[in-house]
Design an enzyme around this catalytic site. Structure first.
Site, mmCIF file in Angstrom:
data_model
loop_
_atom_site.group_PDB
_atom_site.id
_atom_site.type_symbol
_atom_site.label_atom_id
_atom_site.label_comp_id
_atom_site.label_asym_id
_atom_site.label_seq_id
_atom_site.Cartn_x
_atom_site.Cartn_y
_atom_site.Cartn_z
ATOM 1 N N ILE A 58 0.092 3.584 -7.554
ATOM 2 C CA ILE A 58 -1.230 3.936 -7.324
ATOM 3 C C ILE A 58 -1.553 5.201 -7.906
ATOM 4 O O ILE A 58 -2.734 5.428 -8.782
ATOM 5 C CB ILE A 58 -1.896 3.980 -5.754
ATOM 6 C CG1 ILE A 58 -1.375 2.555 -5.313
ATOM 7 C CG2 ILE A 58 -2.926 4.436 -5.551
ATOM 8 C CD1 ILE A 58 -1.217 2.522 -3.611
ATOM 9 N N SER A 189 -2.966 4.856 4.450
ATOM 10 C CA SER A 189 -2.536 3.530 4.496
ATOM 11 C C SER A 189 -3.067 2.453 5.447
ATOM 12 O O SER A 189 -3.589 3.009 6.415
ATOM 13 C CB SER A 189 -0.897 3.123 4.733
ATOM 14 O OG SER A 189 -0.433 1.991 4.919
ATOM 15 N N TYR A 202 6.962 5.379 9.640
ATOM 16 C CA TYR A 202 5.784 5.387 8.476
ATOM 17 C C TYR A 202 4.576 5.369 9.150
ATOM 18 O O TYR A 202 3.336 6.152 8.890
ATOM 19 C CB TYR A 202 6.073 4.269 7.299
ATOM 20 C CG TYR A 202 5.213 4.291 6.487
ATOM 21 C CD1 TYR A 202 5.220 5.134 5.384
ATOM 22 C CD2 TYR A 202 4.113 3.082 6.308
ATOM 23 C CE1 TYR A 202 4.181 5.077 4.332
ATOM 24 C CE2 TYR A 202 3.504 3.065 5.255
ATOM 25 C CZ TYR A 202 3.297 3.890 4.057
ATOM 26 O OH TYR A 202 2.414 3.650 3.186
ATOM 27 N N LYS A 206 1.472 7.853 8.626
ATOM 28 C CA LYS A 206 -0.044 7.717 8.338
ATOM 29 C C LYS A 206 -0.656 8.055 9.455
ATOM 30 O O LYS A 206 -2.044 8.581 9.230
ATOM 31 C CB LYS A 206 0.009 6.416 8.095
ATOM 32 C CG LYS A 206 0.961 6.154 6.792
ATOM 33 C CD LYS A 206 0.396 6.906 5.294
ATOM 34 C CE LYS A 206 1.187 6.714 4.141
ATOM 35 N NZ LYS A 206 0.672 7.574 3.062
HETATM 36 N N1 LIG Z 1 1.938 0.281 -2.317
HETATM 37 C C1 LIG Z 1 1.296 -0.248 -1.194
HETATM 38 O O1 LIG Z 1 1.332 -1.406 -0.688
HETATM 39 C C2 LIG Z 1 1.015 1.144 -0.376
HETATM 40 C C3 LIG Z 1 0.165 0.605 0.771
HETATM 41 C C4 LIG Z 1 -0.319 1.706 1.456
HETATM 42 C C5 LIG Z 1 -0.351 3.090 1.162
HETATM 43 N N2 LIG Z 1 0.712 3.261 0.136
HETATM 44 C C6 LIG Z 1 0.821 4.610 -0.378
HETATM 45 O O2 LIG Z 1 0.336 4.933 -1.489
HETATM 46 C C7 LIG Z 1 1.115 6.260 -2.078
HETATM 47 C C8 LIG Z 1 1.680 5.870 -3.311
HETATM 48 O O3 LIG Z 1 2.616 4.842 -3.291
HETATM 49 P P1 LIG Z 1 2.968 3.729 -4.276
HETATM 50 O O4 LIG Z 1 2.833 2.425 -3.635
HETATM 51 O O5 LIG Z 1 2.250 4.088 -5.829
HETATM 52 O O6 LIG Z 1 4.370 3.921 -4.456
HETATM 53 P P2 LIG Z 1 5.357 4.311 -5.623
HETATM 54 O O7 LIG Z 1 5.307 3.577 -6.982
HETATM 55 O O8 LIG Z 1 6.903 4.389 -5.450
HETATM 56 O O9 LIG Z 1 4.894 5.620 -6.029
HETATM 57 C C9 LIG Z 1 5.220 7.043 -5.280
HETATM 58 C C10 LIG Z 1 5.127 8.094 -5.801
HETATM 59 O O10 LIG Z 1 5.439 9.268 -5.305
HETATM 60 C C11 LIG Z 1 6.262 10.181 -5.649
HETATM 61 N N3 LIG Z 1 7.245 11.024 -4.952
HETATM 62 C C12 LIG Z 1 8.062 10.370 -4.190
HETATM 63 N N4 LIG Z 1 8.940 11.297 -3.754
HETATM 64 C C13 LIG Z 1 8.279 12.401 -4.283
HETATM 65 C C14 LIG Z 1 8.884 13.739 -3.772
HETATM 66 N N5 LIG Z 1 9.790 14.131 -3.107
HETATM 67 N N6 LIG Z 1 7.913 14.652 -4.629
HETATM 68 C C15 LIG Z 1 7.260 14.455 -5.511
HETATM 69 N N7 LIG Z 1 6.817 13.150 -5.544
HETATM 70 C C16 LIG Z 1 7.395 12.183 -5.201
HETATM 71 C C17 LIG Z 1 6.859 9.285 -6.929
HETATM 72 O O11 LIG Z 1 7.273 9.917 -8.036
HETATM 73 P P3 LIG Z 1 8.640 10.555 -8.222
HETATM 74 O O12 LIG Z 1 9.870 9.348 -7.819
HETATM 75 O O13 LIG Z 1 8.655 10.582 -9.898
HETATM 76 O O14 LIG Z 1 8.881 11.730 -7.756
HETATM 77 C C18 LIG Z 1 5.824 8.339 -7.117
HETATM 78 O O15 LIG Z 1 4.998 8.814 -8.132
HETATM 79 C C19 LIG Z 1 2.176 6.415 -1.002
HETATM 80 O O16 LIG Z 1 1.444 7.452 -0.198
HETATM 81 C C20 LIG Z 1 2.136 5.371 -0.105
HETATM 82 O O17 LIG Z 1 2.575 5.626 1.408
HETATM 83 C C21 LIG Z 1 1.184 2.373 -0.823
#
Ligand SMILES: NC(=O)c1ccc[n+]([C@@H]2O[C@H](COP(=O)([O-])OP(=O)(O)OC[C@H]3O[C@@H](n4cnc5c(N)ncnc54)[C@H](OP(=O)(O)O)[C@@H]3O)[C@@H](O)[C@H]2O)c1
Length: 326
Positions: A58, A189, A202, A206
């Site tokens: 995202i 979320s 989780y 949230k």
């Molecule tokens: N996908 C879904 O279905 C969904 C639904 C509801 C909410 N969300 C929320 O959306 C947000 C983004 O998630 P996503 O779905 O896009 O997943 P994702 O593709 O795994 O992205 C997660 C991002 O967070 C970064 N990250 C993780 N640990 C970190 C750390 N210790 N320090 C700095 N950066 C860190 C990762 O970058 P690096 O690994 O490069 O550090 C990556 O850029 C999250 O807050 C998640 O809870 C997602």
């Protein structure tokens, strides 16, 4: 008497229309209206937006969407090589609106909380200002509640809650001390709306973000605060998820035919929420969007729905799979 009947009829009609609309939309009703009638994303052109977790999913797509409209960006996360790729994708998408200086890459681990001030100063040194902080970095979870170790609860809260709260506090103080009409956003979320089974920590994290950022909305005036809640979205998150064991990742790819919101669509809706400074918005595909609506406004009905469908079916819906599939 006919007047009361008419009022009653209108109320019933209103709820029927609401329920039908939520079945078909992929966002809440306000966000849908804003996407048609609100401020366009281009109203953010020239603003400086810092997106944490911008290397994938995202955050990456949000960066590219905003870059298309000439928004200057700070992209942060741990993986420098991925961030550099996203920077190039942003510059390519920007159609000449942005130059190399306008997209700043910041390698940063959100868990280095003692260094947040130093990272923040780097962003201000680079752009001389900040308009919007998007707290997006985070990890989800898949695990049964009774198996989750306390160390996992702590690690998840450290990343998804305490790091977010700390960075936001620094940004808020900067906005206030420098009279900047700033904006803070947080990627929550739909688990912040509906307590879905099999990710208790989780869900709690949230919900904690909702409590914190809603308090900011009521306590810090003159700064905009947006809580954005994506539903199931196709990203890397299932691979990166916490489980019940410290140091372990769930490590499952999102299935190609899972019914999830695309990350691009989620990012577009998020950008509309930012441009219009919504207090609270959500996004998701059918029928999840309908369940979020029920969960948000009729929590007792959603509890009943979860009980009736059962945990396995709720899991299937959450993973974009048909009900009853083995
Ligand atoms: N996908 C879904 O279905 C969904 C639904 C509801 C909410 N969300 C929320 O959306 C947000 C983004 O998630 P996503 O779905 O896009 O997943 P994702 O593709 O795994 O992205 C997660 C991002 O967070 C970064 N990250 C993780 N640990 C970190 C750390 N210790 N320090 C700095 N950066 C860190 C990762 O970058 P690096 O690994 O490069 O550090 C990556 O850029 C999250 O807050 C998640 O809870 C997602």
């Amino acid at each position: 008497m006919w007047l009361f009947s008419l009022i009653g009829f209108c109320v019933v009609l209103y709820y029927i229309v609401q329920l039908c609309v939520f079945y078909y939309l992929d966002s809440d009703f306000e966000l849908y209206l804003l996407s048609k009638l609100g401020k366009p994303i281009s109203s953010l052109r020239g603003k400086v937006v810092w997106i944490t977790g911008a290397s994938s999913g995202i955050g990456r797509d949000l960066a590219i969407t905003l870059a298309k409209h000439g928004v200057r960006l700070c992209l942060s996360s741990r993986k420098l090589s991925e961030l550099m790729k996203v920077k190039q994708e942003c510059l390519d998408a920007s159609r000449g609106y942005l130059n190399d200086h306008d997209v700043f890459v910041l390698q940063m681990d959100m868990l280095e909380i003692d260094s947040h001030n130093t990272y923040f100063d780097k962003v201000i040194d680079h752009f001389k200002t900040l308009d919007i902080l998007v707290n997006n970095a985070g990890r989800s979870q898949r695990a049964e509640w009774n198996t989750i170790q306390l160390k996992v609860d702590r690690e998840l809260f450290e990343l998804d809650v305490f790091a977010v709260v700390n960075l936001s506090r620094i940004a808020l103080n900067y906005f206030i001390e420098n009279s900047v009409k700033g904006h803070i956003a947080v990627t929550s979320s739909v688990t912040g709306l509906v307590a879905f089974p099999n990710s208790a920590t989780y869900t709690a994290a949230k919900h904690a973000l909702h409590g914190y950022f809603e308090t900011l909305q009521n306590e810090v005036f003159g700064i905009d605060v947006t809580i954005f809640c994506p539903g199931p979205t196709a990203t890397n998150f299932l691979q990166e998820c916490f489980t019940n064991t410290p140091g372990e990742k769930f490590n499952k790819p999102v299935g190609a035919d899972d019914k999830r919101l695309t990350s691009e669509r989620c990012a577009k809706l998020y950008s509309i929420a930012l441009a219009n400074k919504t207090l609270f918005s959500w996004a998701g595909t059918r029928p999840m969007n309908f369940i979020f609506y029920i969960g948000c406004y009729y929590p007792n009905v959603s509890r009943l729905l979860i009980k009736t469908l059962g945990i396995e079916n709720i899991d299937r819906l959450r993973n974009g799979r048909p009900l009853g599939e083995s």
